[in-house]
Design a protein around this motif. Structure first.
Motif, mmCIF file in Angstrom:
data_model
loop_
_atom_site.group_PDB
_atom_site.id
_atom_site.type_symbol
_atom_site.label_atom_id
_atom_site.label_comp_id
_atom_site.label_asym_id
_atom_site.label_seq_id
_atom_site.Cartn_x
_atom_site.Cartn_y
_atom_site.Cartn_z
ATOM 1 N N GLY A 148 101.218 -33.648 38.858
ATOM 2 C CA GLY A 148 102.577 -33.931 39.244
ATOM 3 C C GLY A 148 102.767 -35.796 39.666
ATOM 4 O O GLY A 148 103.943 -35.907 40.224
ATOM 5 N N ARG B 223 100.274 -33.392 33.817
ATOM 6 C CA ARG B 223 100.545 -31.375 34.782
ATOM 7 C C ARG B 223 100.025 -31.200 35.986
ATOM 8 O O ARG B 223 100.721 -30.270 36.990
ATOM 9 C CB ARG B 223 100.537 -31.115 33.347
ATOM 10 N N GLY C 279 96.476 -29.514 30.119
ATOM 11 C CA GLY C 279 97.023 -30.103 31.317
ATOM 12 C C GLY C 279 96.726 -31.653 31.244
ATOM 13 O O GLY C 279 97.433 -32.292 32.127
ATOM 14 N N ASP D 281 106.532 -32.669 40.793
ATOM 15 C CA ASP D 281 107.442 -31.428 41.105
ATOM 16 C C ASP D 281 108.015 -30.875 41.421
ATOM 17 O O ASP D 281 108.461 -30.054 41.804
ATOM 18 C CB ASP D 281 105.618 -31.055 40.999
ATOM 19 N N HIS E 50 111.453 -33.944 32.408
ATOM 20 C CA HIS E 50 110.475 -32.936 32.960
ATOM 21 C C HIS E 50 110.691 -32.153 34.635
ATOM 22 O O HIS E 50 111.311 -32.888 35.216
ATOM 23 C CB HIS E 50 109.206 -34.230 33.617
#
Length: 473
Positions: free
Chosen positions: A122, A119, A185, A146, A68
């Motif tokens: 994060g 997402r 998401g 993130d 990620h």
């Protein structure tokens, strides 16, 4: 519910690539793997063989390793039974490892660690240590994934272990956590409620604030009859649960019957048939291959063994069909799966599940072609194992089968996935058996990361590694 019907399919005979390639083949690279380095996660990871597998490398994990935003993450149990999670920048040789505050309870290879990323906020989510009982759940601080270069990787970034999903209890008989990133998401959690031979698949969902139970979507009831006998209870074993690029959710599966009366021999296994369903509303409603609704999550009508149109590759319980193998989708959203069993040419009745699969088991590539027909090709690489094979598709839709012991075979999209051949024999790895693959990294930078544990004996800890292969650019 109506009695199931079988979808028609065609068996493709594997052939080698010839000089008469098409224009598309000339323009599109075929499959290849180029070793790109190996790193060590743990020189002394926990080692015990249970259900013919290892707790750190059971290939039904989703995900034991993932990528990620330029960083890769892996989770496992150390020699002292502590659950840990590590990260590295892609291409780095070293991993940063932190404990997450949980100790493995039992020597049971089902009790794997699965990871997922939400997402919307994060966070990294970890679900672990469950086999038809309670579970442990840990999540990171918001936005840790993130900003991996700006936020330190320390144990303080993770919350305390929980026996619920932030207060959501789910079922007391929980197994097989699989996190799935939904197109909107949200993060979904797939799991089995119940036990082997009498269980139901279910979903929960995280929206960035809280978890919601969506409910069960497969049924354990109904009567299945083979030529030997009948069974009135079962569970659906998923080969995976994955979204394609268009937002469709795909799931291949096998059924496992509770009653051994359906088998020709008590030494076999009651798995039968390969089925397929999909959902276009993020797992709320399930349809068979023809588009007919066959189940509703959380509703009274669930996907059942008696439903029409579920089976895309019929097989009786007499061939030691593997459960929870592997699946993927190509760039056009067409579903692909790896299945494995003992073909009828080696006898029509397996009498020792492990021994017969090791001696005669073969893997098959099952997929839907552009015309909508189901095709199946035997991969000409003996399993030499009772265990599972992983499926990966590269950016050109070439298919790769990552076999036990880290062997890699592949077939080109240009051939219609019929020219399977061995590309990497796994020599030098000393891998125990099943391996994990980073499904997310292949799509991001064309690198196949394979996580494996070295073979040991008894309960002597052994090294856990990640080996990388570059795929066609």
């Amino acid at each position: 519910m109506r009695r199931r019907t079988l979808l028609t399919g065609a068996l493709a005979v594997p052939v080698l690539a010839t000089a008469g390639t098409t224009a598309r083949a000339a323009a599109t690279p075929g499959p290849s793997v180029t070793p790109a380095g190996r790193t060590t996660l743990d020189s002394r990871a926990i080692y015990f063989v249970s259900y013919d597998g290892l707790v750190n490398n059971n290939s039904f994990q989703k995900n034991g390793i993932l990528t990620h935003k330029g960083h890769q993450y892996a989770a496992w149990y150390t020699a002292d039974r502590n659950a840990v999670v590590a990260r590295r920048a892609l291409g780095a040789d070293t991993w940063q490892t932190v404990p997450v505050g949980h100790t493995l309870r039992y020597d049971d290879s089902h009790n794997v660690i699965s990871m997922g990323v939400s997402r919307t906020d994060g966070r990294l989510h970890l679900h672990m240590d469950s086999h038809s009982d309670g579970f442990t759940y840990v999540k990171s601080a918001a936005h840790l994934l993130d900003d991996p270069t700006g936020l330190s990787w320390t144990a303080s970034r993770f919350g305390a272990p929980q026996s619920t999903l932030d207060g959501l209890t789910l079922t007391p008989q929980f197994t097989y956590p699989q996190f799935v990133a939904a197109p909107n998401g949200r993060l979904q959690l797939s799991y089995r409620a119940g036990v082997s031979g009498d269980g139901r698949n279910a979903l929960a969902e995280y929206d960035g604030r809280r978890w919601t139970e969506l409910g069960e979507w497969s049924s354990s009831t109904g009567t299945y009859r083979s030529e030997h006998g009948s069974s009135t209870a079962r569970n659906m074993y998923l080969h995976g649960i994955d979204y394609d690029r268009r937002g469709r959710l795909h799931a291949f599966f096998t059924w496992r019957e509770r009653s051994g009366a359906v088998m020709c021999s008590g030494g076999g296994i009651t798995n039968h048939d390969t089925g397929y369903v999909y959902s276009d509303d993020r797992g709320r409603t399930w349809r068979n291959d023809a588009g007919t609704v066959v189940g509703t999550t959380g509703g009274a009508d669930r996907v059942s063994v008696t439903d029409d149109g579920l089976v895309v590759d019929p097989l009786s319980p007499d061939h030691s069909l593997m459960n929870q193998e592997s699946q993927s989708t190509d760039s056009a959203g067409r579903p692909h799966a790896i299945i494995s069993y003992v073909p009828g040419r080696f006898g029509r009745c397996t009498t020792d599940y492990v021994a017969d699969r090791t001696a005669h088991g073969r893997a098959f590539h099952l997929r839907k072609d552009a015309s909508g027909a189901w095709r199946k090709t035997e991969i000409p690489v003996p399993l030499n194992s009772s265990q599972r094979t992983r499926l990966v598709l590269d950016r050109y839709d070439n298919a790769y089968a990552v076999f036990p012991y880290g062997r890699i075979a592949a077939a080109s999209a240009a051939s219609g996935h019929t020219d399977w051949r061995l590309l990497y024999d796994g020599s030098g790895l000393n891998a125990f058996g099943e391996v994990l693959v980073d499904e997310t990294r292949v799509a991001r930078d064309g690198v196949l990361s394979v996580m494996y544990q070295e073979r040991s004996s008894g309960t002597t800890p052994s090294a856990l590694h990640v080996v990388d292969f570059r795929l066609p650019a």
